[in-house]
Design a protein around this motif. Structure first.
Motif, PDB file in Angstrom:
ATOM      1  N   ALA A  36     -27.730  -5.817  26.947  1.00  0.00           N
ATOM      2  CA  ALA A  36     -28.973  -5.701  27.711  1.00  0.00           C
ATOM      3  C   ALA A  36     -28.657  -5.740  29.201  1.00  0.00           C
ATOM      4  N   PRO A  37     -29.513  -5.139  30.023  1.00  0.00           N
ATOM      5  CA  PRO A  37     -29.267  -5.172  31.474  1.00  0.00           C
ATOM      6  C   PRO A  37     -29.218  -6.611  31.987  1.00  0.00           C
ATOM      7  N   THR A  38     -28.271  -6.869  32.844  1.00  0.00           N
ATOM      8  CA  THR A  38     -28.152  -8.194  33.447  1.00  0.00           C
ATOM      9  C   THR A  38     -29.193  -8.364  34.538  1.00  0.00           C
ATOM     10  N   PRO A  39     -29.478  -9.608  34.950  1.00  0.00           N
ATOM     11  CA  PRO A  39     -30.436  -9.805  36.054  1.00  0.00           C
ATOM     12  C   PRO A  39     -30.053  -9.040  37.316  1.00  0.00           C
ATOM     13  N   ALA A  40     -28.756  -8.974  37.608  1.00  0.00           N
ATOM     14  CA  ALA A  40     -28.323  -8.239  38.801  1.00  0.00           C
ATOM     15  C   ALA A  40     -28.606  -6.746  38.656  1.00  0.00           C
ATOM     16  N   GLN A  41     -28.373  -6.200  37.460  1.00  0.00           N
ATOM     17  CA  GLN A  41     -28.660  -4.782  37.240  1.00  0.00           C
ATOM     18  C   GLN A  41     -30.155  -4.497  37.317  1.00  0.00           C
ATOM     19  N   LEU A  42     -30.957  -5.399  36.754  1.00  0.00           N
ATOM     20  CA  LEU A  42     -32.409  -5.223  36.830  1.00  0.00           C
ATOM     21  C   LEU A  42     -32.883  -5.250  38.274  1.00  0.00           C
ATOM     22  N   LYS A  43     -32.286  -6.118  39.057  1.00  0.00           N
ATOM     23  CA  LYS A  43     -32.660  -6.188  40.480  1.00  0.00           C
ATOM     24  C   LYS A  43     -32.353  -4.872  41.190  1.00  0.00           C
ATOM     25  N   GLN A  44     -31.205  -4.278  40.874  1.00  0.00           N
ATOM     26  CA  GLN A  44     -30.845  -3.003  41.502  1.00  0.00           C
ATOM     27  C   GLN A  44     -31.798  -1.889  41.061  1.00  0.00           C
ATOM     28  N   ILE A  45     -32.162  -1.890  39.786  1.00  0.00           N
ATOM     29  CA  ILE A  45     -33.074  -0.852  39.289  1.00  0.00           C
ATOM     30  C   ILE A  45     -34.442  -0.983  39.955  1.00  0.00           C
ATOM     31  N   VAL A  46     -34.937  -2.206  40.065  1.00  0.00           N
ATOM     32  CA  VAL A  46     -36.227  -2.420  40.740  1.00  0.00           C
ATOM     33  C   VAL A  46     -36.141  -1.977  42.194  1.00  0.00           C
ATOM     34  N   ALA A  47     -35.017  -2.250  42.832  1.00  0.00           N
ATOM     35  CA  ALA A  47     -34.861  -1.831  44.232  1.00  0.00           C
ATOM     36  C   ALA A  47     -34.910  -0.310  44.358  1.00  0.00           C
ATOM     37  N   ARG A  48     -34.329   0.397  43.393  1.00  0.00           N
ATOM     38  CA  ARG A  48     -34.370   1.862  43.429  1.00  0.00           C
ATOM     39  C   ARG A  48     -35.799   2.362  43.217  1.00  0.00           C
ATOM     40  N   ILE A  49     -36.548   1.695  42.336  1.00  0.00           N
ATOM     41  CA  ILE A  49     -37.954   2.089  42.116  1.00  0.00           C
ATOM     42  C   ILE A  49     -38.745   1.923  43.405  1.00  0.00           C
ATOM     43  N   ARG A  50     -38.550   0.767  44.065  1.00  0.00           N
ATOM     44  CA  ARG A  50     -39.279   0.529  45.327  1.00  0.00           C
ATOM     45  C   ARG A  50     -38.871   1.535  46.392  1.00  0.00           C
ATOM     46  N   SER A  51     -37.585   1.839  46.440  1.00  0.00           N
ATOM     47  CA  SER A  51     -37.113   2.792  47.449  1.00  0.00           C
ATOM     48  C   SER A  51     -37.723   4.168  47.221  1.00  0.00           C
ATOM     49  N   ALA A  52     -37.765   4.598  45.946  1.00  0.00           N
ATOM     50  CA  ALA A  52     -38.360   5.898  45.636  1.00  0.00           C
ATOM     51  C   ALA A  52     -39.852   5.903  45.955  1.00  0.00           C
ATOM     52  N   ASP A  53     -40.541   4.782  45.697  1.00  0.00           N
ATOM     53  CA  ASP A  53     -41.969   4.697  46.017  1.00  0.00           C
ATOM     54  C   ASP A  53     -42.200   4.822  47.520  1.00  0.00           C
ATOM     55  N   ARG A  54     -41.365   4.134  48.267  1.00  0.00           N
ATOM     56  CA  ARG A  54     -41.535   4.186  49.730  1.00  0.00           C
ATOM     57  C   ARG A  54     -41.245   5.585  50.249  1.00  0.00           C
ATOM     58  N   ALA A  55     -40.209   6.220  49.680  1.00  0.00           N
ATOM     59  CA  ALA A  55     -39.876   7.570  50.133  1.00  0.00           C
ATOM     60  C   ALA A  55     -40.999   8.544  49.827  1.00  0.00           C
ATOM     61  N   SER A  56     -41.647   8.376  48.674  1.00  0.00           N
ATOM     62  CA  SER A  56     -42.753   9.256  48.305  1.00  0.00           C
ATOM     63  C   SER A  56     -43.993   8.974  49.139  1.00  0.00           C
ATOM     64  N   ALA A  57     -44.160   7.699  49.528  1.00  0.00           N
ATOM     65  CA  ALA A  57     -45.353   7.323  50.279  1.00  0.00           C
ATOM     66  C   ALA A  57     -45.237   7.638  51.759  1.00  0.00           C
ATOM     67  N   THR A  58     -44.006   7.778  52.275  1.00  0.00           N
ATOM     68  CA  THR A  58     -43.830   8.058  53.698  1.00  0.00           C
ATOM     69  C   THR A  58     -44.276   9.478  54.005  1.00  0.00           C
ATOM     70  N   PRO A  59     -45.244   9.656  54.892  1.00  0.00           N
ATOM     71  CA  PRO A  59     -45.751  11.013  55.162  1.00  0.00           C
ATOM     72  C   PRO A  59     -44.711  11.848  55.892  1.00  0.00           C
ATOM     73  N   ARG A  60     -44.712  13.124  55.569  1.00  0.00           N
ATOM     74  CA  ARG A  60     -43.805  14.029  56.267  1.00  0.00           C
ATOM     75  C   ARG A  60     -44.360  14.325  57.670  1.00  0.00           C
ATOM     76  N   LYS A  61     -43.499  14.829  58.486  1.00  0.00           N
ATOM     77  CA  LYS A  61     -43.917  15.166  59.843  1.00  0.00           C
ATOM     78  C   LYS A  61     -44.987  16.262  59.823  1.00  0.00           C
ATOM     79  N   THR A  62     -45.958  16.113  60.699  1.00  0.00           N
ATOM     80  CA  THR A  62     -47.034  17.107  60.776  1.00  0.00           C
ATOM     81  C   THR A  62     -46.648  18.303  61.636  1.00  0.00           C
ATOM     82  N   SER A  63     -45.485  18.223  62.265  1.00  0.00           N
ATOM     83  CA  SER A  63     -45.036  19.340  63.103  1.00  0.00           C
ATOM     84  C   SER A  63     -44.813  20.583  62.254  1.00  0.00           C
TER      85      SER A  63
END
Length: 764
Positions: free
Chosen positions: A657-684
């Protein structure tokens, strides 16, 4: 107003809550999901819901069923009201929390929402839990069955013996009510799936099969506590019985290895060990065919027994391909009893085979052989662990009946309703008893250590429990006047080697009995022991005075043993007494062996040493073997062995099973992807972007380094998984970009050739 989606609900969860979800549903974590949206899509898929459904107990299934079949999303209070009387309110609230944690339910305001594929988690297709007849007791069901006609009963019996679903044109709502199917539907004995499909009610099916019941009228867990005091034992009693069973199993496994070394078993065309060979082993050992099958399966999976060309070849059929011990078996035989037990336990717990099927008839009525593909079952190890884990829920030392354990397992795992039969559970408990994991139908300390301890600590925990369960080895025995030795417990390895050399086992168990005979004394003398050494061994280790009859027996056999010496000429025979040599030359053995006298005390033969010794013993002499220096040699047969060049099997094939450290890394990737999707692109109209990883991308990274700007990076890792990150670059060189995540400040490494696009973001 748009209902709240699961993706939005997951995005609102804390990191710890997401980690708990991924730990409970590890299939969602591989490969790491790129954002909450992807995680929600996986969690809502039918395949994933089917997997998590296997972990739900009956009350959790009932709560999910109530929410999924409601006309509109119900509140928690409405679910509690629906199941009132069949379960406690606190337990219902716990299951709602559990289902929410596992993303099988989520809240939209005050109402509970279930996924569209929620039926995939159900153990059946019909609406049995929410049906009007769900509150019927088993007695009421039996009353209904007693009032049926023979035709109706026959129809239900047919469905109970096979798949629970049946096809009939009479299943439509407008069918003639006098026909059997509409009548059974009206009585609740069948449930309508569609206009042409019906399903037998689970309780009815179990009643007709005479199986323990999965009661839908009472969703509380069945009790594992018997009412009688005669079913209660102390844990010490359970451990003592388990230790005794383990000692017997090890002794029987050792005996079967020796027998297969002496007479290898024939290999069937299918590559298995035939039932005839198993019966031969059972007859010689005095064991049941079922026990021999279990031991052979264990030894075969460990590759202590394998098919090949035995060396030395057996006397009959020297060129035959046969089952015989491997050299790995010798290593196990030399290990301590504790280690031997631990190896066998680990093997049985992980072995993907149903050994209890050996000897039972197959579809054609033929007895199933051992080590065949017919007894392979990839789910066998999982089922064993599930059964023993349920038994661990009982109070230590409590004897749990098979019917009570079956009912409890059905409540804990209703999706395995047709899998957990009384026969399956009974056979697995019997095997666990023979291995010392269970005794008196209660889990032993060794069994609890094997189930509960984390993998990293499992070996140490099992070793500690084994030390408690096994009786302490003894270094003494009691010599009786009838030339028997009573050993009050397991012997030390040194003493066991000496006793088994000079005496034959008459009865095993906690207190073993050995008998000394003329043949057993000669066996010890053949191995190089002298009469004086044997008498000294008995004097040293016997807690009672050594009987004079035993001393006389040893002296008499030793006096006659070895007066003839056989060596290598091809073979030579020498004797200090010319009269004895003359008697040998006049015997029938001299003609058979073509003995030629070289001197009054020496003769030679072209036969092998083994053949010369066997012929002289057949003629009534007691020769001993010697080497070129005149020293006695061990003439005991060592048994055939097979050279096994294959790597040993992995005894713990479970995917970690995934270790606590691996789960932490996976959650961090989910948050990073969410932030990247939520960050608006430049309006230029002309955003600063670069595709691929060429010069333009490198120039954009260098610009971000000089201006301390952030980058949005689209990236594909070595496993082909795409992700998006918002980072602040720190270092560029050697084809690598070192950057920090803008939210966590954790350092990440990106290979430039795996970057698909880069965008320069405005300063924050």
């Amino acid at each position: 107003m748009t209902p709240k989606s699961l993706a939005a609900e997951l995005a609102d969860r804390s990191d710890d809550e997401l980690a708990l979800l991924l730990a409970a549903r590890p299939d969602l974590a591989s490969p790491p999901p790129q954002g909450s949206g992807v995680l929600a899509q996986r969690a809502l898929s039918s395949a994933s819901i089917t997997l998590v459904g296997d972990t739900l107990d009956l009350l959790a299934v009932a709560v999910l069923d109530v929410v999924a079949t409601a006309d509109k999303p119900p509140t928690a209070a409405a679910v509690t009201k629906t199941l009132a009387g069949r379960a406690d309110a606190a337990d219902i609230a716990d299951r709602i929390t559990l289902l929410t944690q596992r993303a099988l339910l989520w809240t939209d305001g005050r109402r509970l929402v279930a996924p569209a594929h929620a039926p995939s988690a159900m153990p059946w297709q019909g609406r049995h839990i929410t049906a009007p007849t769900a509150s019927r007791t088993p007695e009421q069901w039996r009353t209904e069955l007693d009032q049926l006609s023979q035709q109706q009963t026959s129809l239900l019996t047919t469905l109970s013996q096979g798949p629970p679903l049946g096809r009939s044109r009479d299943a439509a709502p407008g069918a003639d009510s006098s026909l059997p199917v509409p009548t059974l539907l009206a009585k609740g004995l069948l449930a309508r799936i569609d206009d042409q499909t019906v399903e037998i009610t689970p309780v009815v099916r179990q009643i007709l099969r005479d199986e323990p019941l999965l009661r839908l009228d009472d969703l509380r867990p069945p009790s594992l506590t018997p009412t009688g005091t005669e079913s209660r034992f102390t844990l010490a009693d359970v451990d003592a019985a388990a230790g005794g069973e383990a000692l017997e199993l090890i002794r029987h496994a050792t005996l079967i290895l020796h027998l297969l070394g002496e007479t290898p078993a024939a290999v069937l065309r299918s590559g298995a060990m035939g039932i005839r060979e198993l019966r031969r082993l059972a007859k010689v050992t005095g064991l049941s065919l079922t026990r021999v099958g279990l031991i052979v399966e264990l030894l075969g999976y460990l590759r202590f027994v394998d098919a090949g060309y035995p060396d030395p070849a057996p006397t009959v059929g020297s060129d035959d391909f046969a089952w015989a011990p491997t050299h790995a078996a010798d290593g196990w035989l030399r290990q301590s009893t504790e280690r031997q037990w631990q190896v066998i336990l680990a093997t049985w717990l992980r072995m993907p085979r149903r050994a209890w099927l050996v000897g039972q008839p197959d579809r054609d009525g033929n007895a199933l052989p051992a080590l065949s593909t017919e007894v392979y079952d990839g789910q066998a190890a999982t089922l064993r662990m599930t059964i023993l884990t349920a038994l661990a829920d009982a109070v230590p030392g409590t004897s749990v009946s098979i019917d009570d354990l079956t009912a409890y397992l059905l409540w804990r795992h209703p999706r395995r309703l047709r899998q957990f039969t009384r026969a399956l559970i009974s056979e697995n408990i019997r095997e666990a008893t023979e291995l010392g994991l269970v005794a008196h139908n209660a889990l032993s300390s060794v069994g609890r250590a094997a189930l509960v301890a984390p993998p990293a600590e499992s070996d140490a925990a099992i070793s500690s429990a084994i030390d408690i369960s096994l009786p302490k080895p003894v270094d003494h025995f009691l010599t009786q006047a009838d030339l028997t030795l009573v050993v009050p417990g397991p012997m030390t390895h040194d003493l066991a080697d000496q006793v088994e050399l000079v005496a034959d086992l008459e009865s095993g168990g906690a207190a073993s009995v050995y008998r000394v005979t003329e043949a057993s004394v000669r066996r010890a003398l053949d191995a190089g022991r002298s009469g004086a050494e044997l008498v000294a061994m008995f004097t040293t280790h016997s807690s009672t005075p050594v009987p004079q009859a035993l001393t006389y027996l040893i002296d008499d056999v030793a006096r006659r043993h070895g007066s003839l010496r056989v060596g290598i000429a091809s073979a030579f025979v020498r004797c200090e007494d010319p009269a004895t040599m003359a008697e040998v030359l006049r015997s029938s053995a001299a003609e058979t062996l073509a003995l030629r006298a070289l001197a009054p005390t020496v003769a030679v033969s072209g036969a092998s040493v083994r053949d010369v010794i066997d012929e002289l013993r057949s003629a009534g002499f007691t020769p001993a073997g010697e080497d070129s220096s005149g020293a006695l040699v061990d003439l005991r047969p060592q048994g055939s062995r097979i050279r096994d060049t294959r790597a040993p099997r992995q005894v713990d094939p479970r995917r970690p099973a995934p270790t606590p450290a691996q789960l932490k890394q996976i959650v961090a990737r989910i948050r990073s992807a969410d932030r990247a999707s939520a960050t608006p692109r430049k309006t230029s109209s002309s955003p600063v972007r670069a595709s691929g990883s060429g010069e333009s991308a490198v120039a954009l990274i260098q610009l971000a380094l000089r201006t301390a700007r952030q980058l949005r990076i689209d990236y594909v890792d070595a496993h082909g998984s795409a992700s998006r990150h918002i980072v602040r670059p720190r270092l560029l060189g050697a084809g690598q970009l070192v950057a920090a995540d803008v939210a966590t400040d954790e350092e990440q490494h990106f290979s430039l050739h795996r970057v698909t696009s880069i965008e320069l973001l405005d300063e924050k």
